[in-house]
Design a protein around this motif. Structure first.
Motif, PDB file in Angstrom:
ATOM      1  N   ARG A 124       0.864  -1.229   0.087  1.00 37.76           N
ATOM      2  CA  ARG A 124       0.037   0.126  -0.063  1.00 37.76           C
ATOM      3  C   ARG A 124       0.719   1.388  -0.041  1.00 37.76           C
ATOM      4  NH1 ARG A 124      -3.084   0.015   5.195  1.00 37.76           N
ATOM      5  NH2 ARG A 124      -3.545   2.047   4.329  1.00 37.76           N
ATOM      6  N   MET A 125       2.038   1.272   0.872  1.00 39.70           N
ATOM      7  CA  MET A 125       2.819   2.381   0.817  1.00 39.70           C
ATOM      8  C   MET A 125       3.703   2.591  -0.530  1.00 39.70           C
ATOM      9  SD  MET A 125       2.387   3.942   3.466  1.00 39.70           S
ATOM     10  CE  MET A 125       0.824   3.333   4.422  1.00 39.70           C
ATOM     11  N   LYS A 126       3.826   1.370  -1.094  1.00 36.10           N
ATOM     12  CA  LYS A 126       4.645   1.788  -2.469  1.00 36.10           C
ATOM     13  C   LYS A 126       3.731   2.269  -3.556  1.00 36.10           C
ATOM     14  CE  LYS A 126       7.410  -1.279  -5.497  1.00 36.10           C
ATOM     15  NZ  LYS A 126       7.935  -0.493  -6.237  1.00 36.10           N
ATOM     16  N   TYR A 127       2.572   1.893  -3.487  1.00 39.11           N
ATOM     17  CA  TYR A 127       1.460   2.720  -4.451  1.00 39.11           C
ATOM     18  C   TYR A 127       0.772   3.314  -3.597  1.00 39.11           C
ATOM     19  CZ  TYR A 127       3.434  -1.080  -7.284  1.00 39.11           C
ATOM     20  OH  TYR A 127       4.190  -1.808  -8.176  1.00 39.11           O
ATOM     21  N   ARG A 128       1.032   4.416  -2.957  1.00 40.69           N
ATOM     22  CA  ARG A 128       0.305   5.128  -2.122  1.00 40.69           C
ATOM     23  C   ARG A 128      -0.856   5.730  -2.771  1.00 40.69           C
ATOM     24  NH1 ARG A 128      -1.461   5.452   3.079  1.00 40.69           N
ATOM     25  NH2 ARG A 128      -1.359   7.278   3.995  1.00 40.69           N
ATOM     26  N   TYR A 129      -0.264   6.288  -3.914  1.00 42.47           N
ATOM     27  CA  TYR A 129      -1.223   6.927  -4.880  1.00 42.47           C
ATOM     28  C   TYR A 129      -2.525   6.070  -5.157  1.00 42.47           C
ATOM     29  CZ  TYR A 129       1.385   4.606  -8.388  1.00 42.47           C
ATOM     30  OH  TYR A 129       2.109   3.557  -9.089  1.00 42.47           O
ATOM     31  N   LEU A 130      -2.451   5.048  -5.049  1.00 45.89           N
ATOM     32  CA  LEU A 130      -3.567   4.020  -5.361  1.00 45.89           C
ATOM     33  C   LEU A 130      -4.362   3.771  -3.964  1.00 45.89           C
ATOM     34  CD1 LEU A 130      -2.212   1.256  -7.626  1.00 45.89           C
ATOM     35  CD2 LEU A 130      -3.615   3.193  -8.145  1.00 45.89           C
ATOM     36  N   ASP A 131      -3.505   3.719  -2.935  1.00 50.51           N
ATOM     37  CA  ASP A 131      -4.064   3.546  -1.721  1.00 50.51           C
ATOM     38  C   ASP A 131      -5.088   4.657  -1.309  1.00 50.51           C
ATOM     39  OD1 ASP A 131      -4.318   1.904   0.876  1.00 50.51           O
ATOM     40  OD2 ASP A 131      -2.679   3.401   1.857  1.00 50.51           O
ATOM     41  N   LEU A 132      -4.395   5.930  -1.723  1.00 50.80           N
ATOM     42  CA  LEU A 132      -5.204   7.152  -1.361  1.00 50.80           C
ATOM     43  C   LEU A 132      -6.681   7.124  -2.009  1.00 50.80           C
ATOM     44  CD1 LEU A 132      -2.405   9.699  -1.502  1.00 50.80           C
ATOM     45  CD2 LEU A 132      -3.734   9.084   0.723  1.00 50.80           C
ATOM     46  N   ARG A 133      -6.792   6.191  -3.023  1.00 47.99           N
ATOM     47  CA  ARG A 133      -8.142   6.176  -3.756  1.00 47.99           C
ATOM     48  C   ARG A 133      -9.146   5.402  -2.787  1.00 47.99           C
ATOM     49  NH1 ARG A 133      -6.563   4.190  -9.708  1.00 47.99           N
ATOM     50  NH2 ARG A 133      -5.176   5.709 -10.333  1.00 47.99           N
ATOM     51  N   ARG A 134      -8.726   4.902  -1.698  1.00 53.38           N
ATOM     52  CA  ARG A 134      -9.692   4.202  -0.871  1.00 53.38           C
ATOM     53  C   ARG A 134     -10.460   5.026  -0.063  1.00 53.38           C
ATOM     54  NH1 ARG A 134      -6.258   1.274   2.327  1.00 53.38           N
ATOM     55  NH2 ARG A 134      -8.339   0.307   3.242  1.00 53.38           N
ATOM     56  N   ASN A 135     -11.376   4.734   0.307  1.00 52.88           N
ATOM     57  CA  ASN A 135     -12.448   5.623   1.145  1.00 52.88           C
ATOM     58  C   ASN A 135     -11.830   5.891   2.352  1.00 52.88           C
ATOM     59  OD1 ASN A 135     -14.522   6.100  -0.895  1.00 52.88           O
ATOM     60  ND2 ASN A 135     -15.430   4.085  -0.249  1.00 52.88           N
ATOM     61  N   PRO A 136     -11.214   4.885   3.126  1.00 47.82           N
ATOM     62  CA  PRO A 136     -11.006   5.306   4.413  1.00 47.82           C
ATOM     63  C   PRO A 136      -9.685   6.103   4.724  1.00 47.82           C
ATOM     64  CG  PRO A 136     -10.928   2.763   4.281  1.00 47.82           C
ATOM     65  CD  PRO A 136     -11.293   3.604   2.821  1.00 47.82           C
ATOM     66  N   VAL A 137      -8.776   5.884   3.639  1.00 47.89           N
ATOM     67  CA  VAL A 137      -7.829   6.841   3.743  1.00 47.89           C
ATOM     68  C   VAL A 137      -8.004   8.190   3.060  1.00 47.89           C
ATOM     69  CG1 VAL A 137      -5.058   7.122   2.964  1.00 47.89           C
ATOM     70  CG2 VAL A 137      -6.288   4.809   2.892  1.00 47.89           C
ATOM     71  N   ARG A 138      -8.840   8.362   1.975  1.00 52.07           N
ATOM     72  CA  ARG A 138      -9.382   9.510   1.596  1.00 52.07           C
ATOM     73  C   ARG A 138     -10.236  10.423   2.623  1.00 52.07           C
ATOM     74  NH1 ARG A 138     -12.993   8.582  -1.728  1.00 52.07           N
ATOM     75  NH2 ARG A 138     -14.609   9.290  -0.201  1.00 52.07           N
ATOM     76  N   GLU A 139     -10.977   9.636   3.446  1.00 46.04           N
ATOM     77  CA  GLU A 139     -11.725  10.137   4.399  1.00 46.04           C
ATOM     78  C   GLU A 139     -10.877  10.786   5.925  1.00 46.04           C
ATOM     79  OE1 GLU A 139     -14.332   7.239   5.559  1.00 46.04           O
ATOM     80  OE2 GLU A 139     -15.572   7.514   3.641  1.00 46.04           O
ATOM     81  N   SER A 140      -9.604  10.153   5.942  1.00 48.41           N
ATOM     82  CA  SER A 140      -8.936  10.608   6.901  1.00 48.41           C
ATOM     83  C   SER A 140      -8.141  11.801   6.499  1.00 48.41           C
ATOM     84  CB  SER A 140      -7.626   9.418   7.123  1.00 48.41           C
ATOM     85  OG  SER A 140      -8.466   8.213   7.677  1.00 48.41           O
ATOM     86  N   LEU A 141      -7.896  11.935   5.228  1.00 51.26           N
ATOM     87  CA  LEU A 141      -7.082  13.188   4.725  1.00 51.26           C
ATOM     88  C   LEU A 141      -8.192  14.311   4.812  1.00 51.26           C
ATOM     89  CD1 LEU A 141      -4.822  12.240   2.131  1.00 51.26           C
ATOM     90  CD2 LEU A 141      -4.321  12.637   4.569  1.00 51.26           C
ATOM     91  N   GLN A 142      -9.513  13.882   4.366  1.00 51.48           N
ATOM     92  CA  GLN A 142     -10.405  14.995   4.523  1.00 51.48           C
ATOM     93  C   GLN A 142     -10.579  15.520   6.031  1.00 51.48           C
ATOM     94  OE1 GLN A 142     -13.559  12.856   2.347  1.00 51.48           O
ATOM     95  NE2 GLN A 142     -13.124  14.099   0.408  1.00 51.48           N
ATOM     96  N   LEU A 143     -10.667  14.643   6.810  1.00 54.47           N
ATOM     97  CA  LEU A 143     -10.779  15.065   8.413  1.00 54.47           C
ATOM     98  C   LEU A 143      -9.473  15.733   8.683  1.00 54.47           C
ATOM     99  CD1 LEU A 143     -12.092  14.163  11.175  1.00 54.47           C
ATOM    100  CD2 LEU A 143     -10.053  13.083  11.498  1.00 54.47           C
ATOM    101  N   ARG A 144      -8.370  15.520   8.220  1.00 52.27           N
ATOM    102  CA  ARG A 144      -7.123  16.465   8.282  1.00 52.27           C
ATOM    103  C   ARG A 144      -7.478  17.905   8.043  1.00 52.27           C
ATOM    104  NH1 ARG A 144      -1.447  15.124   9.134  1.00 52.27           N
ATOM    105  NH2 ARG A 144      -0.245  17.151   8.623  1.00 52.27           N
TER     106      ARG A 144
END
Ligand code: ASP
Length: 582
Positions: A124-144
């Protein structure tokens, strides 16, 4: 525009409208006569429909050729769905596609882009740009993002101004290890990246800025530990012409504003506890106050009965765990093993079971009568059904061990609910802390923190007992922020450096600029810094800060996506006049 609507926008009221959507192919379901595609963007998912006989053959074939994560643009008509999906906001409608434009093909992603992915951490970290497409990660950054916005809104409303301070600064030995940057123009000289903007924000007070803040990157080259990032973000603040009381009120205000405006929660006013009391009642300077289970000391009740462990102990202290009196032998052995682990270091665990039938059984029945144990139980305010767990030994070490056991019991009893929030101010920290390795006192907070005036006379005789005007904010057992009232005059600051083992020369070389500034009209001032990543993770109910950082480093301090740190060319080394030892 490549779209008229987002994928989270269309509703039943939009039926019959023409729409153009763009996004990523999340999923294809091909039933032969009907093909559905879930189209995803940042805002949601919209279902697309293609039907044999109704959709043009070439278009249908093109749709069938799509793969997961293809980027497409479609045009079509919004229609009401036959079988609705109440789990998504667009679940009442679908889009009958009349035109499909493949904007970009995509290779099959190395893990599924779903809320629960099959991808391991490293992948997930190697392809973080794909990981960031996932809802939970995107939502965490939106919260930030929301946290940052609300922080700025609150501080702005309180007259704070955001000022940027430099990133290339100067190395100082106090505190953590610095990251350093070699200078190309001045061979053999180095910049350091700031561990915090501490001295700059104090200088801004001397400049008269009065109320400063900055959401700022800080860098500390500390030993790697799980969930520690070498670069992290602080909400860094400083105020002039204030007392400690003003700081506590202002930043309690910030935290309550954030809970209210980010999470819609009204938290009660933040209670305060002195450092000494936190250590005595919780064995920690960052107690988790979501639950009670406070320490009870029974040292003097245990003496004179020939139980050698308690007889020789400086402190006998315990906790009472509600409803655990019927723990089995095995369960108690597990707790004993837990406290005996080298990281915790207790020698053993004494238990007292206040049985539901009112009888008392303990592991020290040989030494203490039922009456003795009853007195203990009373001291604990224990009820039938409770289990008292006791540790004994040197005061500070025993308290720390019991803190670990308390947290474990809190966890087991379900008392550490991530959706419950308990904030606390811890006040009056010690000024100095003894360091066994260097065999000298170090500043517990930093060397600019002011001692309590009434304790200054102890500096020479009992330095460990001097208290500071320093405070931490703790939420759910995690230190989220800390600060202090500063020294603002040269004599006190120089005296402080002397006590910290600096020669006059060293103090001048490293902090002369600050001490000089103190001679040009420095107002009384103080401040605080919050760990922004951690604060976000607590608001998000997560254990790790990682998903609240867009591109974090792994536990070995590496960015596995861009592959950093990495070597540099011989040419660069030459330019910097750096020799690498082979
Ligand atoms: N600079 C301090 C820190 O990073 C915070 C402060 O004292 O304001 O911990």
């Amino acid at each position: 525009m490549l779209r008229t609507h987002t994928c989270g926008e269309l509703r039943i009221s939009d039926v019959n409208k023409q729409t153009t959507l763009s996004g990523w192919v999340q999923r294809l379901r091909d039933k032969g006569s009907v093909l559905w595609i879930d189209l995803r963007d940042r805002y949601g998912i919209t279902q697309l429909i293609f039907e044999e006989g109704k959709t043009e053959a070439a278009l249908l074939a093109s749709a069938r050729s799509l793969g997961r994560e293809y980027v497409i643009q479609v045009e079509g008509t919004v229609v009401e769905r036959l079988s609705k999906n109440d789990k998504i906001a667009t679940g009442d409608i679908e889009v009958k596609v009349t035109k499909l434009n493949i904007l970009n093909a995509a290779k099959l992603p190395p893990f599924t882009i779903e809320d629960d992915t099959d991808g391991g951490d490293e992948l997930r970290m190697k392809y973080r740009y794909l990981d960031l497409r996932r809802n939970p990660v995107r939502e965490s950054l939106q919260l930030r993002h929301k946290m940052a916005q609300q922080t700025r809104a609150y501080l702005d409303s309180q007259n704070f101004i955001e000022v940027e301070t430099p990133v290339l600064i100067k190395s100082t030995p106090e505190g953590a290890r610095d990251f350093v940057v070699p200078s190309r123009i001045h061979h053999g000289e180095f910049y350091a990246l700031p561990q915090s903007p501490q001295t700059f924000k104090q200088l801004l007070m001397v400049s008269g800025f009065d109320r400063y803040y900055q959401i700022v990157k800080c860098f500390r080259d500390e030993d790697l530990r799980a969930d520690r990032q070498p670069e992290f973000t602080q909400i860094d603040c400083e105020m002039a012409f204030i007392t400690q009381e003003d700081i506590l009120n202002t930043f309690e205000g910030l935290i309550r504003h954030l809970f209210k405006n980010v999470k819609g929660i009204d938290i009660p006013s933040v209670p305060r506890m002195k450092y000494d009391e936190a250590m005595r009642l919780y064995g920690s300077d960052k107690p988790d106050t979501r639950f009670e289970m406070k320490f009870v000391e029974i040292t003097e009740l245990t003496k004179g009965k020939n139980f050698p462990v308690f007889e020789s102990a400086e402190l006998v202290v315990g906790i009472s765990a509600k409803g655990c009196s019927e723990y089995t032998r095995k369960q108690i052995d597990e707790l004993t093993e837990f406290v005996k682990r080298p990281q915790i270091g207790a020698k053993g665990l004494v238990y007292v079971q206040y049985r539901t039938d009112g009888s008392i059984k303990s592991s020290v029945d040989k030494f203490y009568s039922q009456d003795d144990l009853k007195v203990w139980a009373e001291r604990f305010n224990a009820q039938p059904g409770d289990l008292i767990l006791l540790l004994a030994g040197e005061k500070n070490a025993t308290r720390k061990q019991l803190n670990e056991l308390r947290l474990l019991m809190g966890e087991r009893l379900g008392l550490r609910d991530k959706n419950k929030f308990s904030a606390l101010w811890v006040l009056d920290f010690p000024l100095l802390e003894w360091n066994e390795e260097t065999k000298r006192y170090h500043a517990m907070h930093h060397p600019f923190t002011s001692p309590k005036p009434e304790d200054i006379h102890l500096l020479d005789t009992k330095p460990g007992e001097v208290r500071a005007n320093a405070y931490d904010m703790v939420i759910n057992g995690t230190e989220v922020g800390g600060g202090s009232i500063r020294i603002h005059d040269r004599p006190t600051q120089s005296m402080m450096f002397t006590h910290l083992g600096f020669t006059e020369e060293e103090a001048k070389k490293q902090f002369g600029f600050l001490m000089e500034a103190f001679e040009y009209g420095a107002p009384p001032h103080g401040g605080i810094a919050f760990g922004f990543d951690r604060l976000c993770s607590i608001f998000g109910g997560a254990d790790s800060i990682r998903d609240f950082i867009a591109f974090p480093k792994n536990n070995a301090g590496r960015d596995v996506m861009i592959d950093s740190p990495s070597t540099i060319s011989q040419e660069q080394l030459n330019e910097l006049a750096l020799l690498i030892k082979k």
